[in-house]
Design a protein around this motif. Structure first.
Motif, PDB file in Angstrom:
ATOM      1  N   TRP A  63       5.339  -1.088 -11.748  1.00 13.95           N
ATOM      2  CA  TRP A  63       7.022  -1.051 -10.691  1.00 13.95           C
ATOM      3  C   TRP A  63       6.248  -0.797  -9.622  1.00 13.95           C
ATOM      4  CZ3 TRP A  63      11.536  -0.390 -13.693  1.00 13.95           C
ATOM      5  CH2 TRP A  63      10.903  -0.273 -15.060  1.00 13.95           C
ATOM      6  N   ALA A  64       5.894   0.027  -8.512  1.00 14.62           N
ATOM      7  CA  ALA A  64       5.699  -0.633  -7.158  1.00 14.62           C
ATOM      8  C   ALA A  64       5.244  -1.597  -7.057  1.00 14.62           C
ATOM      9  CB  ALA A  64       4.259   0.456  -6.713  1.00 14.62           C
ATOM     10  N   LEU A 117      13.316  -5.552 -16.954  1.00 11.20           N
ATOM     11  CA  LEU A 117      12.998  -5.766 -18.328  1.00 11.20           C
ATOM     12  C   LEU A 117      11.235  -6.739 -18.593  1.00 11.20           C
ATOM     13  CD1 LEU A 117      16.750  -6.225 -19.809  1.00 11.20           C
ATOM     14  CD2 LEU A 117      14.935  -4.288 -20.362  1.00 11.20           C
ATOM     15  N   ALA A 118      10.798  -8.055 -17.229  1.00  7.13           N
ATOM     16  CA  ALA A 118      10.668  -8.522 -17.844  1.00  7.13           C
ATOM     17  C   ALA A 118       9.348  -8.518 -16.744  1.00  7.13           C
ATOM     18  CB  ALA A 118      11.392 -10.143 -17.479  1.00  7.13           C
ATOM     19  N   GLY A 119       9.154  -7.185 -16.091  1.00 11.89           N
ATOM     20  CA  GLY A 119       8.024  -7.190 -14.524  1.00 11.89           C
ATOM     21  C   GLY A 119       7.353  -6.379 -15.997  1.00 11.89           C
ATOM     22  N   PRO A 120       7.734  -4.753 -15.033  1.00  8.53           N
ATOM     23  CA  PRO A 120       6.785  -3.370 -15.651  1.00  8.53           C
ATOM     24  C   PRO A 120       6.847  -3.023 -17.324  1.00  8.53           C
ATOM     25  CG  PRO A 120       8.007  -3.192 -13.709  1.00  8.53           C
ATOM     26  CD  PRO A 120       8.523  -4.443 -14.541  1.00  8.53           C
ATOM     27  N   LEU A 121       8.413  -2.999 -17.651  1.00  4.99           N
ATOM     28  CA  LEU A 121       8.515  -2.978 -19.603  1.00  4.99           C
ATOM     29  C   LEU A 121       7.304  -3.812 -19.851  1.00  4.99           C
ATOM     30  CD1 LEU A 121      12.204  -1.959 -19.467  1.00  4.99           C
ATOM     31  CD2 LEU A 121       9.874  -0.472 -19.786  1.00  4.99           C
ATOM     32  N   PHE A 122       7.989  -5.096 -19.611  1.00  4.73           N
ATOM     33  CA  PHE A 122       7.222  -6.495 -20.541  1.00  4.73           C
ATOM     34  C   PHE A 122       5.544  -6.219 -20.435  1.00  4.73           C
ATOM     35  CE2 PHE A 122       5.537 -10.662 -21.238  1.00  4.73           C
ATOM     36  CZ  PHE A 122       5.557 -11.060 -22.418  1.00  4.73           C
ATOM     37  N   ALA A 123       5.374  -5.954 -19.285  1.00  2.00           N
ATOM     38  CA  ALA A 123       3.652  -5.975 -19.210  1.00  2.00           C
ATOM     39  C   ALA A 123       3.356  -4.884 -19.611  1.00  2.00           C
ATOM     40  CB  ALA A 123       4.054  -6.269 -17.759  1.00  2.00           C
ATOM     41  N   LYS A 178       0.932  -1.238   0.181  1.00  2.00           N
ATOM     42  CA  LYS A 178      -0.504   0.445  -0.425  1.00  2.00           C
ATOM     43  C   LYS A 178       0.756   1.817  -0.040  1.00  2.00           C
ATOM     44  CE  LYS A 178      -4.346  -1.486   1.985  1.00  2.00           C
ATOM     45  NZ  LYS A 178      -5.343  -1.699   2.834  1.00  2.00           N
ATOM     46  N   THR A 179       2.158   1.285   0.782  1.00  2.95           N
ATOM     47  CA  THR A 179       2.815   2.373   0.973  1.00  2.95           C
ATOM     48  C   THR A 179       3.331   2.562  -0.582  1.00  2.95           C
ATOM     49  OG1 THR A 179       3.493   1.891   3.695  1.00  2.95           O
ATOM     50  CG2 THR A 179       5.005   3.270   2.176  1.00  2.95           C
ATOM     51  N   LEU A 180       4.360   1.408  -0.483  1.00  5.07           N
ATOM     52  CA  LEU A 180       4.492   1.582  -2.715  1.00  5.07           C
ATOM     53  C   LEU A 180       3.393   2.223  -4.068  1.00  5.07           C
ATOM     54  CD1 LEU A 180       7.070  -0.687  -2.633  1.00  5.07           C
ATOM     55  CD2 LEU A 180       7.650   1.639  -1.863  1.00  5.07           C
ATOM     56  N   ILE A 181       2.457   1.832  -3.208  1.00  5.17           N
ATOM     57  CA  ILE A 181       1.497   1.919  -4.261  1.00  5.17           C
ATOM     58  C   ILE A 181       1.148   3.447  -4.587  1.00  5.17           C
ATOM     59  CG2 ILE A 181      -0.813   1.522  -5.395  1.00  5.17           C
ATOM     60  CD1 ILE A 181      -0.172  -1.164  -4.773  1.00  5.17           C
ATOM     61  N   LYS A 221      -1.020  -5.417 -16.584  1.00  3.59           N
ATOM     62  CA  LYS A 221       0.055  -5.408 -16.350  1.00  3.59           C
ATOM     63  C   LYS A 221       0.518  -4.966 -14.716  1.00  3.59           C
ATOM     64  CE  LYS A 221       0.444   0.101 -17.626  1.00  3.59           C
ATOM     65  NZ  LYS A 221       0.193   1.192 -18.449  1.00  3.59           N
ATOM     66  N   VAL A 222      -0.762  -5.677 -14.248  1.00  2.00           N
ATOM     67  CA  VAL A 222      -0.710  -5.187 -12.680  1.00  2.00           C
ATOM     68  C   VAL A 222       0.171  -6.235 -12.096  1.00  2.00           C
ATOM     69  CG1 VAL A 222      -1.208  -4.581 -10.418  1.00  2.00           C
ATOM     70  CG2 VAL A 222      -1.861  -3.592 -12.524  1.00  2.00           C
ATOM     71  N   GLY A 223      -0.241  -7.559 -12.558  1.00  5.22           N
ATOM     72  CA  GLY A 223       0.072  -9.150 -11.921  1.00  5.22           C
ATOM     73  C   GLY A 223       1.581  -9.259 -12.441  1.00  5.22           C
ATOM     74  N   LEU A 224       1.326  -9.429 -13.799  1.00  6.10           N
ATOM     75  CA  LEU A 224       2.862  -9.398 -14.386  1.00  6.10           C
ATOM     76  C   LEU A 224       4.171  -8.875 -13.413  1.00  6.10           C
ATOM     77  CD1 LEU A 224       2.274 -10.138 -18.143  1.00  6.10           C
ATOM     78  CD2 LEU A 224       2.613 -11.858 -16.516  1.00  6.10           C
ATOM     79  N   PRO A 225       4.448  -7.598 -13.341  1.00  7.96           N
ATOM     80  CA  PRO A 225       5.649  -6.890 -12.779  1.00  7.96           C
ATOM     81  C   PRO A 225       5.806  -7.913 -11.268  1.00  7.96           C
ATOM     82  CG  PRO A 225       4.600  -5.822 -13.690  1.00  7.96           C
ATOM     83  CD  PRO A 225       3.728  -6.750 -13.864  1.00  7.96           C
ATOM     84  N   LEU A 226       4.549  -8.198 -10.756  1.00  7.36           N
ATOM     85  CA  LEU A 226       4.718  -8.917  -9.196  1.00  7.36           C
ATOM     86  C   LEU A 226       5.183 -10.006  -9.342  1.00  7.36           C
ATOM     87  CD1 LEU A 226       3.343  -9.026  -6.519  1.00  7.36           C
ATOM     88  CD2 LEU A 226       1.892 -10.361  -7.474  1.00  7.36           C
TER      89      LEU A 226
END
Length: 444
Positions: free
Chosen positions: A99-100, A188-194, A86-89, A138-143
């Motif tokens: 990214w968060a 690269l694999a998370g936020p950018l690819f997502a 929650k803090t980072l979001i 977009k939210v879940g793949l970076p996780l």
């Protein structure tokens, strides 16, 4: 002949796990016996080697795994993971929420298994996707990218710690290098690819059947503070890094050097962090000793299977060494001029694709490559640990439990999971290999 025996043993290992679906620990025990007998070891030496390999590996890793699992359970029960998320979001805002989520996963993933991290944090992904309309991918793949890279590369995760022990690498340096390599690979694999793939896939909302995962969450006063939560999670990492700094900068005969090396050993660092978590995640959250003890008890059954696989891998590695096969592999690789980094990555990648288990592939590859690295001048053992972990992430597909976890939680078909999760894992593996090769130019 010994090389042929090694190849036969690995093929038998792959066949038993993938085709006959035999438990990986049982498979490793059977293959270890086959390997020793086929290599011409006396029967009593085969048994002694298996016992020593399993015992020595578990003697180190069982303590680390047990303490780390308890720390992860305390994080979960206290609401600390939710606090970090929650803090980072709030800090990043909705436009950069992906990214968060990567950073959340990277931090929370340090003391918990990949599967536990997914179950722990997926309700936040569902909540964000439902309330904002942002694509679930977009939210879940970076996780899952953040959780996966930590699982493969960053001690004190069990397979990474076992590889550190096999290669006799420095745990503090391994952590430092894994952060240097892991963060850009996860980006690269998370936020950018997502961001790229989410525009090209139909997966948008929360899948049916997971509505109960979306909860209002804890009230602010029910969670520990952000600072104390992050400090507790990172405390073992900090202590282990202190030990490495002492190695590099201090007089080895001084009392302070001895103290820093003592508290910076993986066992003591995790024990200190867990005791601190009893306060920060326990007493300060109004849990009593009985409840804290119950949390610790509940955390232990989950680690049993992975502990046995790591022990079996240790037995297999010991037989490889004691039979002389490891030295033969090292000699062959030396005459072929193979790079130890590429050899480590390739062997781990091949076993990962065949078995689906990153733990089995890391343990097996480490046992094969260790004799080569021991006799190679100018090769950083820590870099080789990362190369093994990097190869063990590649090309997750239908024989990997993680594949099905991601498929179900994201409500995707097998084809869609191959296009997203499998590609993500491969990007993680290949990009981290590139960063490892670049880092190896600097680190000797």
């Amino acid at each position: 002949m010994l090389i042929g025996v090694a190849i036969a043993a690995v093929l038998l290992l792959l066949l038993m796990i993938t085709y006959f679906k035999i438990n990986p620990f049982v498979t490793l025990m059977i293959v270890s016996v086959f390997l020793g007998v086929a290599a011409g070891m006396p029967f009593d030496k085969v048994l002694a080697s298996i016992q020593a390999g399993l015992g020595n590996t578990l003697g180190f890793i069982a303590i680390v795994l047990g303490l780390g699992t308890m720390l992860g359970k305390m994080l979960e029960e206290s609401g600390g993971a939710e606090r970090i998320a929650k803090t980072l979001i709030n800090l990043f805002g909705l436009k950069k929420v992906h990214w968060a989520m990567m950073i959340v996963a990277f931090i929370v993933g340090i003391p918990v298994f990949f599967q536990v991290g997914v179950v722990l944090l997926i309700p936040l992904v569902f909540t964000i996707a439902k309330e904002t309309g942002i694509s679930l991918l977009k939210v879940g793949l970076p996780l899952v990218a953040g959780l996966s890279i930590v699982h493969g590369l960053v001690p004190p995760h069990p397979a990474a710690m076992a590889a550190v022990d096999i290669f006799k690498a420095d745990v503090g340096k391994t952590i430092l290098y894994s952060l240097i390599v892991g963060l850009p690979a996860a980006a690269l694999a998370g936020p950018l690819f997502a961001s790229f793939i989410s525009k090209r896939m139909r997966v948008v909302g929360v899948p049916e059947g997971f509505a109960d995962q979306i909860k209002a969450g804890r009230e602010d006063h029910e969670m520990p503070g952000f600072g104390i939560t992050v400090f507790t999670i990172l405390l073992p990492v900090i202590l282990m890094l202190f030990a490495t700094i002492a190695d590099l900068t201090m007089d080895r005969t001084s009392q302070m050097f001895a103290i820093l090396k003592f508290i910076g050993s993986p066992f003591m660092a995790l024990l200190i962090a867990l005791l601190f978590a009893f306060y920060s995640f326990g007493f300060s959250r109004n849990f009593n000793l009985t409840q804290i003890g119950k949390f610790c008890d509940q955390s232990l059954p989950a680690m049993a299977s992975i502990l046995m696989v790591i022990g079996g891998g240790g037995a297999f590695n010991k037989v490889l060494l004691d039979s002389g096969i490891g030295n033969e592999i090292a000699k062959m690789a030396s005459t072929m001029g193979l790079s130890p980094i590429m050899l480590a990555w390739t062997i781990a990648a091949m076993i990962r694709v065949a078995t689906g288990s990153s733990t089995v592939s890391m343990m097996t590859a480490a046992g094969i490559v260790a004799p080569l690295v021991a006799n190679s001048a100018g090769v950083s053992k820590e870099i080789i640990v990362l190369a093994v972990g990097s190869g063990a992430l590649v090309l997750s597909h239908v024989n990997d439990a993680g594949f099905w976890i991601v498929k179900e939680y994201f409500g995707m078909s097998v084809t869609e999971t191959l296009k997203t999760w499998t590609v993500l894992e491969t990007i993680l593996s290949v990009s981290s290999l590139i960063f490892i090769l670049l880092l190896s130019k600097v680190v000797a």
